[in-house]
Design an enzyme around this catalytic site. Structure first.
Site, PDB file in Angstrom:
ATOM      1  N   GLU A  53      -4.922  31.338  78.821  1.00  0.00           N
ATOM      2  CA  GLU A  53      -4.122  32.055  79.810  1.00  0.00           C
ATOM      3  C   GLU A  53      -3.156  31.123  80.529  1.00  0.00           C
ATOM      4  OE1 GLU A  53      -8.375  33.799  80.066  1.00  0.00           O
ATOM      5  OE2 GLU A  53      -7.401  31.934  79.473  1.00  0.00           O
ATOM      6  N   ASP A 208     -29.364  12.194  46.630  1.00  0.00           N
ATOM      7  CA  ASP A 208     -27.905  12.265  46.559  1.00  0.00           C
ATOM      8  C   ASP A 208     -27.183  11.164  47.315  1.00  0.00           C
ATOM      9  OD1 ASP A 208     -28.339  14.531  45.094  1.00  0.00           O
ATOM     10  OD2 ASP A 208     -27.771  15.942  46.673  1.00  0.00           O
ATOM     11  N   ARG A 215     -13.733  13.756  54.116  1.00  0.00           N
ATOM     12  CA  ARG A 215     -12.876  12.847  53.355  1.00  0.00           C
ATOM     13  C   ARG A 215     -11.732  13.574  52.647  1.00  0.00           C
ATOM     14  NH1 ARG A 215     -17.941  12.163  52.231  1.00  0.00           N
ATOM     15  NH2 ARG A 215     -17.798  12.963  50.090  1.00  0.00           N
ATOM     16  N   GLN A 293     -33.768  22.290  48.824  1.00  0.00           N
ATOM     17  CA  GLN A 293     -34.250  23.624  48.549  1.00  0.00           C
ATOM     18  C   GLN A 293     -35.328  24.055  49.536  1.00  0.00           C
ATOM     19  OE1 GLN A 293     -37.311  24.853  47.385  1.00  0.00           O
ATOM     20  NE2 GLN A 293     -36.650  26.926  46.807  1.00  0.00           N
ATOM     21  N   LEU A 295     -35.975  22.939  52.583  1.00  0.00           N
ATOM     22  CA  LEU A 295     -35.443  23.097  53.938  1.00  0.00           C
ATOM     23  C   LEU A 295     -34.650  24.394  54.057  1.00  0.00           C
ATOM     24  CD1 LEU A 295     -35.091  21.804  56.748  1.00  0.00           C
ATOM     25  CD2 LEU A 295     -33.025  20.683  55.867  1.00  0.00           C
ATOM     26  N   LEU A 296     -33.797  24.666  53.088  1.00  0.00           N
ATOM     27  CA  LEU A 296     -33.004  25.892  53.117  1.00  0.00           C
ATOM     28  C   LEU A 296     -33.899  27.130  53.103  1.00  0.00           C
ATOM     29  CD1 LEU A 296     -30.262  24.778  50.588  1.00  0.00           C
ATOM     30  CD2 LEU A 296     -29.793  25.492  52.939  1.00  0.00           C
TER      31      LEU A 296
END
Length: 348
Positions: A53, A208, A215, A293, A295-296
């Site tokens: 605003e 991994d 990046r 896997q 954790l998800l």
């Protein structure tokens, strides 16, 4: 689309320009209209700086027109003194006679107070124009304040036959198994600039060795989050390079260093609510959960997720680590050459 919706759509376009820069504040856009012509526009550009605003009013060259104008704003103007003065006071000061609001602000310091203050000053206030669009835009902000936890986005890539990874031996650790294409990876990096933090588990870090940095896009670096119960992961891992702020969840007290902080939680109890409480206390408004896997699936099984972004690569593994399973169908999909991105939303 009527006139009010047209200008509110413009507010939403402007608000999105603040993505990644305004958290923990909401994204807000504002348009000022005089006799069917836009005379001022603004959006909240950075946390701690002027609100939408204020920027819209500042952009109006002839301030005398404000007393005969209508202001459109995607979120209720604030009524409290924070890092900036109340926007409702500024609107009253400039005698803007009519204000159209997209959605009410759930933040306790606002929560209808800005609307009430303007109405007491004789301003005509209308609320609820494109309300669902305005609510969706700031779903992270609303979830944070209403559910007292960060907004949770699950993200993974899987093969057409439903696998996250091959069965890897330790000699293949250190490099991810790519499933999606370069275009989708750029999309992932763009997403990182727009969310506050990224979380992975121990096995994903070990297998991994991701850096979880931005990046392939330009923008803010998210807070890197790692679960390492025994603090056994090597200091040589990218996540422990101290290049960017990183928070590690362990079961014991560990001394923190610059850009490498440790938080102790009870691993004998459910760790997910503890992690979310820790992040809420740190004003972390959104988290991307990238794996692994187990954790998800834990987030899914506990109903603690808001969105899921699943990249389906054009490949088959036949066997390996199975992908998580969501209990709902996707709401939409997006083709990215030979990768298909599907979006899921938790209806709960």
């Amino acid at each position: 689309m009527n006139t009010a919706e047209k200008y509110m759509n413009r507010c939403l376009e402007l608000a999105r320009l603040g993505a990644g820069d305004v958290a923990p504040n909401p994204m807000v856009g504002c348009v000022i209209v005089h006799e069917g012509r836009i005379i001022g526009e603004g959006f909240h550009q950075k946390c701690g700086e002027a609100h939408a605003e204020v920027n819209a009013i500042r952009s109006v060259k002839d301030k005398s027109l404000l007393a005969d104008s209508t202001m459109y704003v995607s979120l209720e103007p604030c009524a409290h003194f924070g890092k900036t003065p109340p926007c409702s006071d500024l609107i009253i000061e400039h005698r803007i006679p009519r204000v159209i609001v997209g959605s009410v602000d759930p933040f306790a310091e606002v929560a209808g107070k800005g609307i009430e203050k303007m109405r007491r000053a004789g301003i005509e206030v209308e609320v609820g124009i494109l309300e669902q669009d305005c609510l969706w835009l700031n779903r992270r902000f609303f979830t944070f304040h209403q559910k007292k936890r960060p907004y949770l986005i699950l993200k993974w890539a899987q093969t057409l036959d439903g696998f996250l990874d091959i069965d890897r031996s330790q000699i293949t650790f250190g490099q991810p198994t790519w499933i999606s294409n370069e275009l989708s990876r750029r999309q992932v990096h763009k997403q990182r600039t727009e969310e506050a933090a990224i979380l992975i588990g121990t096995n994903t870090a070990l297998k991994d060795n991701p850096s979880l940095t931005v990046r392939e896009w330009h923008g803010n670096q998210p807070l890197r989050l790692l679960i390492d119960r025994k603090n056994r992961l090597s200091k040589k891992l990218s996540l422990k390079d101290r290049a960017y702020p990183t928070l590690v969840f362990t079961e014991e007290e560990v001394a923190s260093k610059t850009n490498l902080e440790y938080a102790s939680i009870d691993f004998e109890s459910n760790i997910i609510p503890q992690i979310l409480k820790c992040l809420y206390d740190r004003d972390i408004q959104s988290v991307v959960v990238e794996g692994g896997q187990h954790l998800l699936q834990s987030f899914i099984d506990q109903g603690l997720w808001d969105e899921a972004h699943v990249y389906y690569g054009n490949t088959f593994f036949v066997k390996g680590v199975a992908a998580p399973r969501l209990p709902v169908a996707p709401i939409r999909s997006e083709n990215m050459h030979d990768t298909l991105l599907k979006f899921f939303v938790n209806p709960a």
